[in-house]
Design a protein around this motif. Structure first.
Motif, PDB file in Angstrom:
ATOM      1  N   ILE A  41     -26.109 -24.763 -36.484  1.00  0.00           N
ATOM      2  CA  ILE A  41     -26.515 -23.672 -35.603  1.00  0.00           C
ATOM      3  C   ILE A  41     -27.186 -22.589 -36.438  1.00  0.00           C
ATOM      4  N   ALA A  42     -28.461 -22.340 -36.139  1.00  0.00           N
ATOM      5  CA  ALA A  42     -29.205 -21.276 -36.815  1.00  0.00           C
ATOM      6  C   ALA A  42     -29.339 -20.137 -35.828  1.00  0.00           C
ATOM      7  N   SER A  43     -28.724 -19.019 -36.162  1.00  0.00           N
ATOM      8  CA  SER A  43     -28.657 -17.926 -35.216  1.00  0.00           C
ATOM      9  C   SER A  43     -29.507 -16.758 -35.726  1.00  0.00           C
ATOM     10  N   ILE A  44     -30.670 -16.602 -35.132  1.00  0.00           N
ATOM     11  CA  ILE A  44     -31.604 -15.553 -35.575  1.00  0.00           C
ATOM     12  C   ILE A  44     -31.015 -14.182 -35.223  1.00  0.00           C
ATOM     13  N   GLN A  45     -30.999 -13.281 -36.218  1.00  0.00           N
ATOM     14  CA  GLN A  45     -30.290 -11.997 -36.067  1.00  0.00           C
ATOM     15  C   GLN A  45     -31.208 -10.809 -35.759  1.00  0.00           C
ATOM     16  N   GLY A  46     -32.510 -11.017 -35.793  1.00  0.00           N
ATOM     17  CA  GLY A  46     -33.428  -9.903 -35.543  1.00  0.00           C
ATOM     18  C   GLY A  46     -34.860 -10.361 -35.740  1.00  0.00           C
ATOM     19  N   ALA A  47     -35.784  -9.400 -35.835  1.00  0.00           N
ATOM     20  CA  ALA A  47     -37.193  -9.748 -36.011  1.00  0.00           C
ATOM     21  C   ALA A  47     -37.385 -10.483 -37.334  1.00  0.00           C
ATOM     22  N   LEU A  48     -38.277 -11.473 -37.335  1.00  0.00           N
ATOM     23  CA  LEU A  48     -38.519 -12.265 -38.535  1.00  0.00           C
ATOM     24  C   LEU A  48     -39.986 -12.175 -38.967  1.00  0.00           C
ATOM     25  N   THR A  49     -40.192 -12.146 -40.274  1.00  0.00           N
ATOM     26  CA  THR A  49     -41.560 -12.243 -40.791  1.00  0.00           C
ATOM     27  C   THR A  49     -41.931 -13.727 -40.884  1.00  0.00           C
ATOM     28  N   ASP A  50     -43.201 -13.986 -41.142  1.00  0.00           N
ATOM     29  CA  ASP A  50     -43.649 -15.376 -41.304  1.00  0.00           C
ATOM     30  C   ASP A  50     -42.910 -16.038 -42.467  1.00  0.00           C
ATOM     31  N   THR A  51     -42.677 -15.263 -43.529  1.00  0.00           N
ATOM     32  CA  THR A  51     -41.956 -15.801 -44.694  1.00  0.00           C
ATOM     33  C   THR A  51     -40.526 -16.180 -44.313  1.00  0.00           C
ATOM     34  N   ASP A  52     -39.873 -15.329 -43.503  1.00  0.00           N
ATOM     35  CA  ASP A  52     -38.519 -15.642 -43.028  1.00  0.00           C
ATOM     36  C   ASP A  52     -38.517 -16.957 -42.253  1.00  0.00           C
ATOM     37  N   LEU A  53     -39.535 -17.130 -41.400  1.00  0.00           N
ATOM     38  CA  LEU A  53     -39.610 -18.337 -40.565  1.00  0.00           C
ATOM     39  C   LEU A  53     -39.812 -19.583 -41.416  1.00  0.00           C
ATOM     40  N   THR A  54     -40.691 -19.478 -42.399  1.00  0.00           N
ATOM     41  CA  THR A  54     -40.927 -20.612 -43.292  1.00  0.00           C
ATOM     42  C   THR A  54     -39.661 -20.933 -44.080  1.00  0.00           C
ATOM     43  N   GLY A  55     -38.936 -19.885 -44.485  1.00  0.00           N
ATOM     44  CA  GLY A  55     -37.678 -20.059 -45.211  1.00  0.00           C
ATOM     45  C   GLY A  55     -36.640 -20.764 -44.358  1.00  0.00           C
ATOM     46  N   LEU A  56     -36.591 -20.402 -43.072  1.00  0.00           N
ATOM     47  CA  LEU A  56     -35.656 -21.041 -42.142  1.00  0.00           C
ATOM     48  C   LEU A  56     -35.958 -22.534 -42.024  1.00  0.00           C
ATOM     49  N   GLN A  57     -37.242 -22.843 -41.911  1.00  0.00           N
ATOM     50  CA  GLN A  57     -37.674 -24.237 -41.799  1.00  0.00           C
ATOM     51  C   GLN A  57     -37.185 -25.054 -43.000  1.00  0.00           C
ATOM     52  N   GLU A  58     -37.436 -24.520 -44.165  1.00  0.00           N
ATOM     53  CA  GLU A  58     -37.067 -25.176 -45.424  1.00  0.00           C
ATOM     54  C   GLU A  58     -35.552 -25.409 -45.499  1.00  0.00           C
ATOM     55  N   LYS A  59     -34.824 -24.321 -45.197  1.00  0.00           N
ATOM     56  CA  LYS A  59     -33.363 -24.357 -45.310  1.00  0.00           C
ATOM     57  C   LYS A  59     -32.754 -25.345 -44.309  1.00  0.00           C
ATOM     58  N   LEU A  60     -33.305 -25.331 -43.075  1.00  0.00           N
ATOM     59  CA  LEU A  60     -32.759 -26.208 -42.033  1.00  0.00           C
ATOM     60  C   LEU A  60     -32.978 -27.677 -42.358  1.00  0.00           C
ATOM     61  N   VAL A  61     -34.175 -27.990 -42.800  1.00  0.00           N
ATOM     62  CA  VAL A  61     -34.493 -29.391 -43.078  1.00  0.00           C
ATOM     63  C   VAL A  61     -33.583 -29.932 -44.182  1.00  0.00           C
ATOM     64  N   HIS A  62     -33.364 -29.111 -45.207  1.00  0.00           N
ATOM     65  CA  HIS A  62     -32.470 -29.548 -46.281  1.00  0.00           C
ATOM     66  C   HIS A  62     -31.018 -29.652 -45.812  1.00  0.00           C
ATOM     67  N   ALA A  63     -30.611 -28.719 -44.974  1.00  0.00           N
ATOM     68  CA  ALA A  63     -29.237 -28.734 -44.473  1.00  0.00           C
ATOM     69  C   ALA A  63     -28.984 -29.959 -43.593  1.00  0.00           C
ATOM     70  N   PHE A 100     -47.415 -18.194 -34.737  1.00  0.00           N
ATOM     71  CA  PHE A 100     -46.809 -18.679 -35.985  1.00  0.00           C
ATOM     72  C   PHE A 100     -45.359 -19.106 -35.755  1.00  0.00           C
ATOM     73  N   ALA A 101     -44.614 -18.313 -34.998  1.00  0.00           N
ATOM     74  CA  ALA A 101     -43.209 -18.644 -34.720  1.00  0.00           C
ATOM     75  C   ALA A 101     -43.121 -19.959 -33.948  1.00  0.00           C
ATOM     76  N   ALA A 102     -43.983 -20.116 -32.938  1.00  0.00           N
ATOM     77  CA  ALA A 102     -43.947 -21.337 -32.133  1.00  0.00           C
ATOM     78  C   ALA A 102     -44.336 -22.547 -32.968  1.00  0.00           C
ATOM     79  N   ARG A 103     -45.331 -22.372 -33.838  1.00  0.00           N
ATOM     80  CA  ARG A 103     -45.763 -23.477 -34.684  1.00  0.00           C
ATOM     81  C   ARG A 103     -44.643 -23.880 -35.643  1.00  0.00           C
ATOM     82  N   THR A 104     -43.929 -22.886 -36.165  1.00  0.00           N
ATOM     83  CA  THR A 104     -42.839 -23.181 -37.093  1.00  0.00           C
ATOM     84  C   THR A 104     -41.710 -23.917 -36.370  1.00  0.00           C
ATOM     85  N   LEU A 105     -41.368 -23.482 -35.158  1.00  0.00           N
ATOM     86  CA  LEU A 105     -40.313 -24.174 -34.408  1.00  0.00           C
ATOM     87  C   LEU A 105     -40.721 -25.616 -34.117  1.00  0.00           C
ATOM     88  N   ARG A 106     -42.007 -25.805 -33.830  1.00  0.00           N
ATOM     89  CA  ARG A 106     -42.491 -27.158 -33.567  1.00  0.00           C
ATOM     90  C   ARG A 106     -42.412 -28.019 -34.825  1.00  0.00           C
TER      91      ARG A 106
END
Lengths: 126, 133
Positions: free
Chosen positions: A13-35, A57-63
């Motif tokens: 479960i990845a629970s977004i806590q507030g506004a995210l920058t593009d870097t935050d989103l890319t970091g989430l992607q990386e972290k989730l895939v490894h997890a 950008f957010a939608a593309r990252t989620l996709r």
């Protein structure tokens, strides 16, 4: 702002806590895939309830997350899309095809479990 | 409201610009889903600045017309400019690896939208969101 990832049984479960920058989103992607790989997870729930905007950008990252985790054998549910965000996504022309979406965390987990059960039945008989 | 100017050079600046825009728009009577629509448009335009020009600025101004208030958003950069604006305004057209929804999407999200660009000089996007009456 980093997004915490919690492990709950077969799911992450990845629970977004507030506004995210593009870097935050890319970091989430990386972290989730490894997890997903590390925990051999069957599903990932991304809670976007408090996300301020869902731009291209957010939608593309989620996709991308959906596609990458699918390659690792897990499914993604995006939960908590607010009505205003849904409205802006449609205006912008964004879709989250192939991603399970649901109102909240509980629903999302239930949908992932149902989807995984269906796969299992499909593979091993009726 | 006096004009507010924000410099945008990074993705943190993109986030700051949309948050600042939302904050100012609220003081100008813009509410509900209009705030999210406007913040999303600002995010797209600010990202274009960082991606294509590297650096630029966004100015916010309170305006009024016929008793109705609104927020004017002017995004300027001195980047490479856009050779074919008609093409750039089409859904799905992108010279980068983006989705090509930024400019046409921003136009749909805002009430008024204008883009002026000159190759080698830069690009200025002017947008307005009016309060709902």
């Amino acid at each position: 702002m980093e997004v915490p990832i919690l492990k709950q049984g077969d799911f992450l479960i990845a629970s977004i806590q507030g506004a995210l920058t593009d870097t935050d989103l890319t970091g989430l992607q990386e972290k989730l895939v490894h997890a997903v790989r590390r925990h051999r997870s069957k599903g990932v729930v991304i809670d976007v309830t408090v996300l301020d905007v869902m731009d291209s950008f957010a939608a593309r990252t989620l996709r991308s997350i959906t596609v990458m985790t699918r390659l690792l054998g897990a499914k993604v549910a995006v939960v908590g899309i607010q009505p205003d965000i849904a409205f802006s996504m449609v205006q912008l022309g964004l879709t989250l095809e192939g991603t399970i979406t649901s109102l909240d965390l509980e629903d999302g987990i239930a949908m992932l479990k149902a989807a995984n059960n269906k796969d299992r039945l499909g593979k091993h008989g009726r | 409201m006096d004009a507010e100017l924000i410099t945008v050079v990074s993705d943190a600046g993109v986030m700051h610009a949309r948050q600042k825009g939302r904050e100012l728009a609220m003081t100008l009577g813009i509410s509900g889903s209009d705030l999210t629509l406007m913040a999303t448009a600002i995010s797209e335009i600010a990202r274009n600045i960082v991606q294509y020009a590297g650096k630029g600025e966004i100015e916010f101004r309170g305006i009024a017309r016929g008793g109705r208030r609104g927020i004017l958003v002017i995004a300027r950069d001195q980047g490479p400019g856009i050779a074919n604006i008609a093409q750039a305004m089409q859904d799905g057209y992108s010279t980068s690896r983006g989705m090509g929804l930024g400019l046409p999407g921003a136009r749909r999200l805002m009430d008024d939208f204008q883009i002026v660009s000159e190759v080698g000089k830069g690009t200025t996007v002017t947008m307005v969101k009016w309060e709902s009456l």
